[in-house]
Enzyme design. Structure first.
Site, PDB file in Angstrom:
ATOM      1  N   ASN A  23      56.774  63.543  68.901  1.00  0.00           N
ATOM      2  CA  ASN A  23      56.859  63.138  67.545  1.00  0.00           C
ATOM      3  C   ASN A  23      55.443  62.675  67.016  1.00  0.00           C
ATOM      4  O   ASN A  23      55.353  61.781  66.135  1.00  0.00           O
ATOM      5  CB  ASN A  23      57.711  61.879  67.461  1.00  0.00           C
ATOM      6  CG  ASN A  23      57.571  60.813  68.363  1.00  0.00           C
ATOM      7  OD1 ASN A  23      56.487  60.720  68.918  1.00  0.00           O
ATOM      8  ND2 ASN A  23      57.972  59.598  68.028  1.00  0.00           N
ATOM      9  N   HIS A  58      52.222  57.892  68.113  1.00  0.00           N
ATOM     10  CA  HIS A  58      52.691  56.512  68.502  1.00  0.00           C
ATOM     11  C   HIS A  58      52.278  55.485  67.433  1.00  0.00           C
ATOM     12  O   HIS A  58      51.079  55.556  66.845  1.00  0.00           O
ATOM     13  CB  HIS A  58      52.360  56.125  69.956  1.00  0.00           C
ATOM     14  CG  HIS A  58      52.546  54.686  70.345  1.00  0.00           C
ATOM     15  ND1 HIS A  58      53.868  54.340  70.644  1.00  0.00           N
ATOM     16  CD2 HIS A  58      51.709  53.609  70.153  1.00  0.00           C
ATOM     17  CE1 HIS A  58      53.888  52.888  70.674  1.00  0.00           C
ATOM     18  NE2 HIS A  58      52.693  52.476  70.579  1.00  0.00           N
ATOM     19  N   TYR A  92      54.053  52.773  78.697  1.00  0.00           N
ATOM     20  CA  TYR A  92      55.343  52.861  78.214  1.00  0.00           C
ATOM     21  C   TYR A  92      56.444  52.169  79.355  1.00  0.00           C
ATOM     22  O   TYR A  92      57.584  52.193  79.037  1.00  0.00           O
ATOM     23  CB  TYR A  92      55.940  54.214  78.064  1.00  0.00           C
ATOM     24  CG  TYR A  92      55.421  54.965  76.703  1.00  0.00           C
ATOM     25  CD1 TYR A  92      56.078  54.596  75.518  1.00  0.00           C
ATOM     26  CD2 TYR A  92      54.501  56.051  76.740  1.00  0.00           C
ATOM     27  CE1 TYR A  92      55.372  55.252  74.603  1.00  0.00           C
ATOM     28  CE2 TYR A  92      53.886  56.778  75.534  1.00  0.00           C
ATOM     29  CZ  TYR A  92      54.453  56.104  74.336  1.00  0.00           C
ATOM     30  OH  TYR A  92      54.063  56.993  73.215  1.00  0.00           O
ATOM     31  N   LYS A 102      49.480  62.243  69.988  1.00  0.00           N
ATOM     32  CA  LYS A 102      49.966  62.567  71.313  1.00  0.00           C
ATOM     33  C   LYS A 102      49.596  64.106  71.436  1.00  0.00           C
ATOM     34  O   LYS A 102      49.211  64.664  70.806  1.00  0.00           O
ATOM     35  CB  LYS A 102      51.657  62.731  71.008  1.00  0.00           C
ATOM     36  CG  LYS A 102      52.075  60.972  70.884  1.00  0.00           C
ATOM     37  CD  LYS A 102      53.530  61.025  70.953  1.00  0.00           C
ATOM     38  CE  LYS A 102      54.037  59.566  70.735  1.00  0.00           C
ATOM     39  NZ  LYS A 102      55.393  59.335  70.867  1.00  0.00           N
ATOM     40  N   GLU A 150      48.684  46.626  73.218  1.00  0.00           N
ATOM     41  CA  GLU A 150      48.199  48.071  73.203  1.00  0.00           C
ATOM     42  C   GLU A 150      46.559  48.385  72.927  1.00  0.00           C
ATOM     43  O   GLU A 150      45.994  49.163  73.588  1.00  0.00           O
ATOM     44  CB  GLU A 150      49.154  49.036  72.363  1.00  0.00           C
ATOM     45  CG  GLU A 150      50.611  48.956  72.751  1.00  0.00           C
ATOM     46  CD  GLU A 150      51.674  49.635  71.831  1.00  0.00           C
ATOM     47  OE1 GLU A 150      52.675  49.676  72.153  1.00  0.00           O
ATOM     48  OE2 GLU A 150      51.239  49.819  70.735  1.00  0.00           O
TER      49      GLU A 150
HETATM   50  P1  CMP Z   1      56.737  56.134  70.434  1.00  0.00           P
HETATM   51  O1  CMP Z   1      56.882  55.599  68.931  1.00  0.00           O
HETATM   52  O2  CMP Z   1      55.571  56.805  71.062  1.00  0.00           O
HETATM   53  O3  CMP Z   1      57.536  55.163  71.507  1.00  0.00           O
HETATM   54  C1  CMP Z   1      58.268  55.438  72.507  1.00  0.00           C
HETATM   55  C2  CMP Z   1      58.627  57.268  72.357  1.00  0.00           C
HETATM   56  O4  CMP Z   1      59.736  57.492  73.493  1.00  0.00           O
HETATM   57  C3  CMP Z   1      58.911  57.603  71.354  1.00  0.00           C
HETATM   58  O5  CMP Z   1      57.703  57.331  70.365  1.00  0.00           O
HETATM   59  C4  CMP Z   1      59.149  59.135  71.754  1.00  0.00           C
HETATM   60  O6  CMP Z   1      58.015  59.950  71.961  1.00  0.00           O
HETATM   61  C5  CMP Z   1      60.172  58.588  72.873  1.00  0.00           C
HETATM   62  N1  CMP Z   1      61.423  58.521  72.625  1.00  0.00           N
HETATM   63  C6  CMP Z   1      62.181  57.895  71.807  1.00  0.00           C
HETATM   64  N2  CMP Z   1      63.382  58.037  71.815  1.00  0.00           N
HETATM   65  C7  CMP Z   1      63.641  59.119  72.465  1.00  0.00           C
HETATM   66  C8  CMP Z   1      64.834  59.929  72.794  1.00  0.00           C
HETATM   67  N3  CMP Z   1      65.936  59.515  72.463  1.00  0.00           N
HETATM   68  N4  CMP Z   1      64.537  61.213  73.457  1.00  0.00           N
HETATM   69  C9  CMP Z   1      63.278  61.420  74.127  1.00  0.00           C
HETATM   70  N5  CMP Z   1      62.301  60.602  73.683  1.00  0.00           N
HETATM   71  C10 CMP Z   1      62.386  59.402  73.029  1.00  0.00           C
END
Ligand code: CMP
Length: 143
Positions: A114, A117, A51, A11, A128
């Site tokens: 985070n 993905h 998303y 990311k 995807e």
């Molecule tokens: P990802 O695995 O890419 O899938 C969905 C994304 O939404 C996740 O990683 C985070 O980047 C984001 N996400 C999921 N939960 C939250 C949350 N509670 N607050 C903010 N972002 C979130």
């Protein structure tokens, strides 16, 4: 080949913090073969489509803004049990809950930023992967 691939994105936060090399090294060291790889910037529209499953979540708009804020690295990864094994390697979505030694424990800044993905099922992985890579950009490891 179904069941043996997963899809990942490094990311914008982890790209900006210069962690591409370390994350790809962890992926290879965990036994994944890189089938496809590219660096690109998602438009807001593409991030929203990718998303779309989260469109009713409170974090959706800010997730789209973040995911289109800078370059990402997209990849298809191949390994037996790829989806599950990759989810173990990256750790929990919330880095506060991620185990030691996982990619998110090392590189995530927050639950949204985070680091990476990872697909959550074989079906999602196929969708995807197809979102980013046509067949001519895939180089599977032969058995
Ligand atoms: P990802 O695995 O890419 O899938 C969905 C994304 O939404 C996740 O990683 C985070 O980047 C984001 N996400 C999921 N939960 C939250 C949350 N509670 N607050 C903010 N972002 C979130």
């Amino acid at each position: 080949m179904a069941g043996d691939i997963t899809f990942t994105m490094i990311k914008p936060g982890a790209v900006k913090n210069e962690h591409i090399g370390e994350i790809l090294a962890m992926i290879n060291q965990a036994g994944f073969h890189i089938v496809s790889l590219k660096m690109m910037r998602l438009s807001k529209d593409s991030a929203a489509k990718f998303y779309a499953v989260h469109k009713d979540k409170p974090f959706y708009e800010s997730l789209i803004d973040f995911m289109s804020s800078g370059p990402i690295v997209a990849a298809i990864l191949q390994k037996e049990n790829a989806v599950e094994d990759y989810r173990k390697l990256i750790g929990a979505t919330d880095p506060a809950k991620a185990e030691e030694g996982t990619i998110r424990k090392r590189f995530a800044e927050s639950i949204q930023r985070n680091a990476v993905h990872g697909s959550d099922s074989d079906e999602t992985a196929q969708w995807e992967a197809a979102f980013f890579f046509p067949e001519i950009e895939r180089f599977y490891k032969e058995p």
